[in-house]
Design a protein around this motif. Structure first.
Motif, short mmCIF file in Angstrom:
data_model
loop_
_atom_site.label_atom_id
_atom_site.label_comp_id
_atom_site.label_asym_id
_atom_site.label_seq_id
_atom_site.Cartn_x
_atom_site.Cartn_y
_atom_site.Cartn_z
N GLU A 101 4.85 -7.52 -6.74
CA GLU A 101 5.23 -8.33 -5.58
C GLU A 101 5.12 -7.54 -4.27
OE1 GLU A 101 9.28 -9.97 -5.80
OE2 GLU A 101 9.30 -9.65 -3.62
N LYS A 102 5.55 -6.29 -4.33
CA LYS A 102 5.50 -5.45 -3.13
C LYS A 102 4.08 -4.99 -2.83
CE LYS A 102 10.08 -5.22 -2.74
NZ LYS A 102 10.80 -5.99 -1.70
N GLU A 103 3.22 -5.11 -3.82
CA GLU A 103 1.84 -4.62 -3.67
C GLU A 103 1.79 -3.15 -3.27
OE1 GLU A 103 -1.51 -7.38 -2.67
OE2 GLU A 103 0.08 -8.31 -1.47
N GLY B 63 0.79 -1.24 0.00
CA GLY B 63 0.00 0.00 0.00
C GLY B 63 0.81 1.28 0.00
N ASP B 64 2.11 1.17 -0.14
CA ASP B 64 2.96 2.37 -0.12
C ASP B 64 2.87 3.19 -1.40
OD1 ASP B 64 3.95 1.95 2.38
OD2 ASP B 64 5.95 1.31 1.75
N PHE B 65 3.11 4.49 -1.24
CA PHE B 65 3.37 5.38 -2.36
C PHE B 65 4.89 5.54 -2.43
CE2 PHE B 65 -0.85 7.10 -3.41
CZ PHE B 65 -1.58 6.61 -2.33
N VAL B 66 5.50 4.86 -3.40
CA VAL B 66 6.96 4.83 -3.49
C VAL B 66 7.45 5.89 -4.48
CG1 VAL B 66 8.95 3.43 -4.17
CG2 VAL B 66 7.01 2.36 -2.97
N ALA C 43 -2.51 -3.57 -17.53
CA ALA C 43 -2.66 -4.88 -16.89
C ALA C 43 -2.82 -4.75 -15.38
CB ALA C 43 -1.45 -5.76 -17.22
N MET C 44 -1.95 -3.96 -14.77
CA MET C 44 -1.89 -3.91 -13.31
C MET C 44 -2.79 -2.85 -12.69
SD MET C 44 2.25 -4.37 -12.93
CE MET C 44 2.21 -4.00 -11.17
N GLY C 45 -3.10 -1.81 -13.45
CA GLY C 45 -3.85 -0.70 -12.85
C GLY C 45 -3.03 0.02 -11.80
N LEU C 46 -1.72 0.10 -12.06
CA LEU C 46 -0.82 0.74 -11.10
C LEU C 46 -0.94 2.26 -11.18
CD1 LEU C 46 1.55 0.42 -9.05
CD2 LEU C 46 3.10 0.55 -11.01
N PHE D 45 12.30 -2.43 -17.10
CA PHE D 45 11.04 -3.10 -17.38
C PHE D 45 10.66 -4.07 -16.26
CE2 PHE D 45 8.75 -6.78 -19.09
CZ PHE D 45 7.61 -6.14 -19.59
N GLU D 46 11.66 -4.76 -15.73
CA GLU D 46 11.41 -5.76 -14.70
C GLU D 46 10.72 -5.18 -13.47
OE1 GLU D 46 15.42 -7.07 -13.76
OE2 GLU D 46 15.57 -5.60 -12.14
N ASN D 47 10.75 -3.84 -13.35
CA ASN D 47 10.14 -3.19 -12.20
C ASN D 47 8.66 -3.51 -12.06
OD1 ASN D 47 8.50 -0.48 -11.39
ND2 ASN D 47 10.28 -0.77 -10.06
N CYS D 48 8.01 -3.86 -13.17
CA CYS D 48 6.58 -4.19 -13.04
C CYS D 48 6.39 -5.39 -12.11
CB CYS D 48 5.94 -4.41 -14.41
SG CYS D 48 6.70 -5.66 -15.44
N TYR D 49 7.34 -6.31 -12.13
CA TYR D 49 7.25 -7.46 -11.22
C TYR D 49 7.47 -7.03 -9.78
CZ TYR D 49 7.08 -10.61 -15.22
OH TYR D 49 6.69 -11.26 -16.35
N TRP D 50 8.38 -6.10 -9.58
CA TRP D 50 8.69 -5.60 -8.23
C TRP D 50 7.46 -4.90 -7.63
CZ3 TRP D 50 9.14 -0.86 -5.71
CH2 TRP D 50 9.97 -0.81 -4.58
N CYS D 51 6.85 -4.05 -8.42
CA CYS D 51 5.66 -3.31 -7.93
C CYS D 51 4.55 -4.30 -7.56
CB CYS D 51 5.16 -2.34 -8.99
SG CYS D 51 6.29 -0.96 -9.32
#
Lengths: 317, 317, 317, 317
Positions: free
Chosen positions: D234-236, D194-197, D268-271, D226-232
């Motif tokens: 995973e960290k939720e 739930g963080d704003f990073v 995809a993620m709605g980030l 690009f790999e950051n999408c996985y990090w975001c």
């Protein structure tokens, strides 16, 4: 003429050349009043080939504004409805498929007329109107709307660049009254009372050829000398136009005033002025047929309280 | 004519009246191509009194947009520099005192031309161009810039209201082809190939007299019937203009399409169309001297990719 | 208090309540200076439920501007790129599919802060700055940018409508200082130094319920009485906000001045003011849990030289 | 991770990381749904010094838009009423002296949130909405208005530049997931659900120091890989923000797609994504007190159908 350009010369010219009251104290159109119906009828006879030359430049992001002058920007064109909306069936509820759009622009950002409320001398506008009547709500006096049916008559091109046998004048090169007369003579055209005179320096064509506007909109430029105000007055022309940003030569001929010729021709004389005219094809045609006169039609938009209007003036031969 | 207006009639007219390819596959100007240089020369001879009539309406907050149609709004005029700034000495660092301004407007919000990319039929524009070429970046085909030097020729006023001996036609009253012909005959004027025809209904004058635009910009209106597309084609006119928002009669003559005449005249025929023309004084003058023909000059602004242009067209007699 | 509202009362209050120089001669933020870091830390403790209430109204064509006040208009939202462009493959040259847009709005047209350069008393702004420093180029003093990190602290809602047991106050109904105090007492909340006080009249909810903004943006309204300037000063609040267009009661309590309370609170006091706050859901929540205090965060956009900022302030409980 | 960035990797990530349906089929806010009330309550406890840092950049002509991307321009601020009007007594008919103004800006032209309708994957938006629902009238789905009360929670700064002991990362330098983790660890802060990073590259500070935006808005930049999408995922985290134009590294890691990370994180993620954040002072403060977590409040303007919102987000410590 031999004028030491500066505030004293401006004051002197403002007095000598004043047209305040000449067309009544309620006049808002200045030298456009010189044009008579008979002049328009005579001008119509100049339409012999049935060819019209558009003297506007495109209104888009490629315009000349580069941030030099007072917050001016190039036109912003935006859509309200598109063909892509249409084919996505997003308009079909309305049973019509269409495109629609908006335009935001600086009134004087591309080819335009100056209205007489554009420049002040001290705290006064042309014809003695108080400058305070021009506030954030617009021009309550001397707006461009007053000239809505007056931008028509005889046009004359003075192609100074061709007269000098150059592609274009360089920035800073002044055009004297004598040269204007010599150019007209060489071109075989007479400046008449009520004319719309267009002076070609070639500066715009240089910018277009080089693909860079650079200082065009607010920097150095070729143009008429300060003394030109006397010439315009003596010839009793209706309007003077040019292919430059400000008609007059830059750098200024004095450090006491910015655009000293402007200080006189608008507030004192009420001279109609057109700027950023595109004249390449017109000039080529005149060079070819040696006819430098034509019917001129440059109707302004009726912008209530506008300092001028974007235009696409037509020279019709 | 006796047409059952609807999608079938639109399809039929679109086929019969198509000008696709007529002036080349790269044409973007449609019926304006009909005007020949000789027509312009002849039209110039109509300038006999030296009087110009401005047919634009003012561009300001009092305009006709009342929120009826697709997000259109009245012009927003704002200052960048004022006389009040000048007299407060806020400009003197720059050694010039001046006013400057901007304008934001809907291209079709007041007196204007429609460009040929304004209306689509299914997924196509005039001359077969794909509607998807008109996206958020503007019209990459059929923009108004293509007509920059083509809006000049012979103008004719058909004053239907005076012909009917009424101040104005009522909303919903249609004008037939026969009535256009009868009006021309009664006025003693012939419609010629390449004409800019202006139809007066009086609707705008009613709004101005009543001080209320009401449904002017998008609601009901008097205007030409759908069959008019055949008339325009047969007469080979260059353009049709009116003092209404959309030339054609409203409510629509069918429920199958909104503005069915538009569906044909722009995408199929490439007909140049002018709307929201102010013709009160021109009409009064024509009524007085019984001369309903004149030189027409209505240059558009060169809005790159514009669906049209705000204009102040001139009828010069 | 018993004040005869008029120019004399304005002058008297301006002198008595002046904060000129209080936070230094270069201060541009006025009463926001009252908020201390400790107050912010204390305010944070009011976040107990983890619920945020958005107090902005939507920025779109349905906004409250109906042409009553000085050329203000509702927001104009336009696209630069769309999904329909994307699916028509008009963006694929750029290897990304996206939507993009612009917004044109009046800074004070919807929910907003007033900056301290918004109102003048005679020829002066807050803190003695010359009004001429606010010209067509914007606010060179007292612009909203000076408060970019200062709009945070303790918020308090004074729900006058519920206190009166009405759905909304009627236009023209004034709110006295005594009533503010009584309301606070009844609600069980104390007004503290440095508070952001929000006064609910219910007027906006009436407009929303009736589906008509009517005179909301510039006409009559319920609101605080002129005497409120003394209350704000005595309480040393940081800001006062309301669900109305102008916080104070209209019609004005005098014919000698338009918005007399404004004449004092901005130029003399430098009071931060928020207008057109949407408080329906916040008020309902406060009524339910009887907690009328909360953490307040209403960051302005950093509009250089802006007379204020559109905002979406948050009450966080 | 070791990803060969390209269309296949985009497709794979889009499937693996999809949040479609996770918060209901009517969801328009994506990862902001992760933030719980309890998280907001916990975040409030991070307000210990009572100091707010404004992370917006000024909205004026000095902004980063230099014409690189799709017609974006810097904000245009214009006055509707001025102090110079006031002292010229041009407002006294209205019995109030005031300044007023307008702002025209690109929604994503300066510090801003992206809304979830900003980017499409093929013909779809986040949560399966059809891209055609985003047309010239705005975003009928996934507009920024849906997040009006959701931009609040715990903020964390990851100061990559300081972590690397450089003033700023160079254009083209990518930030790996491992580096984000290492930076967090070195800074003594944990990324929580739930963080704003906020990722600091220093690029903006370089531009400001050099006095040239150059390619900032659309050209090369440092940023996450690009790999950051996985990090975001995973960290939720609730949102990722940066001091760059587009968060991700440029030039793109592939020639098959422009901004490949965008292709995944939004559709995809709605980030939730924030761009062009000014973090100089916040970063200095974090470096000084070694506290890299704070209360975050970045309310968007409620622009109906907006692709995002200009903002001035606050980090409150």
């Amino acid at each position: 003429m031999n004028i030491k350009v500066g505030k004293a010369a401006i004051e002197e010219a403002s007095k000598k050349l004043s047209n305040w009251g000449r067309w009544g104290k309620d006049d808002h159109s200045g030298t456009l009043n010189i044009v008579t119906p008979q002049m328009i009828v005579e001008a119509a006879k100049l339409i012999k080939k049935g060819k019209s030359f558009a003297m506007g430049i495109p209104l888009d992001r490629t315009g000349p504004q580069t941030g030099l002058f007072g917050g001016r920007f190039n036109p912003i064109h935006q859509m309200l409805a598109t063909g892509t909306d249409a084919i996505a069936e997003q308009q079909d509820w309305n049973k019509i498929r269409y495109a629609d759009d908006t335009l935001m622009l600086c009134v004087q950002g591309a080819t335009h007329w100056d209205a007489l409320g554009h420049i002040f001398y001290e705290d006064k506008c042309y014809n003695g109107h108080d400058a305070k009547l021009i506030d954030s709500r617009g021009l309550s006096v001397l707006g461009i709307e007053h000239s809505k049916d007056k931008m028509v008559g005889r046009g004359v091109l003075l192609d100074i660049a061709r007269h000098r046998k150059v592609k274009w004048l360089k920035d800073g090169e002044g055009i004297s009254n004598d040269e204007l007369d010599a150019c007209a003579k060489a071109q075989g055209v007479t400046i008449k009372k009520g004319d719309f005179v267009i002076v070609r320096t070639g500066q715009m064509e240089r910018c277009l050829e080089e693909g860079e506007w650079g200082g065009y909109a607010g920097g150095d430029a070729p143009g008429v000398k300060f003394e030109n105000c006397y010439w315009c007055h003596e010839k009793e022309i209706a309007a003077i136009c040019s292919d430059t940003w400000g008609v007059e030569v830059r750098p200024n001929e004095t450090t006491e005033a910015n655009q000293p010729w402007h200080w006189v021709v608008i507030p004192a004389m009420g001279l109609c002025m057109g700027e950023i005219f595109y004249v390449k094809e017109l000039a080529e045609d005149c060079d070819k047929d040696k006819v430098y006169e034509f019917f001129f039609s440059g109707p302004p938009l009726i912008i209530t309280g506008g300092t001028g209007s974007p235009i696409n003036p037509q020279a019709i031969k």
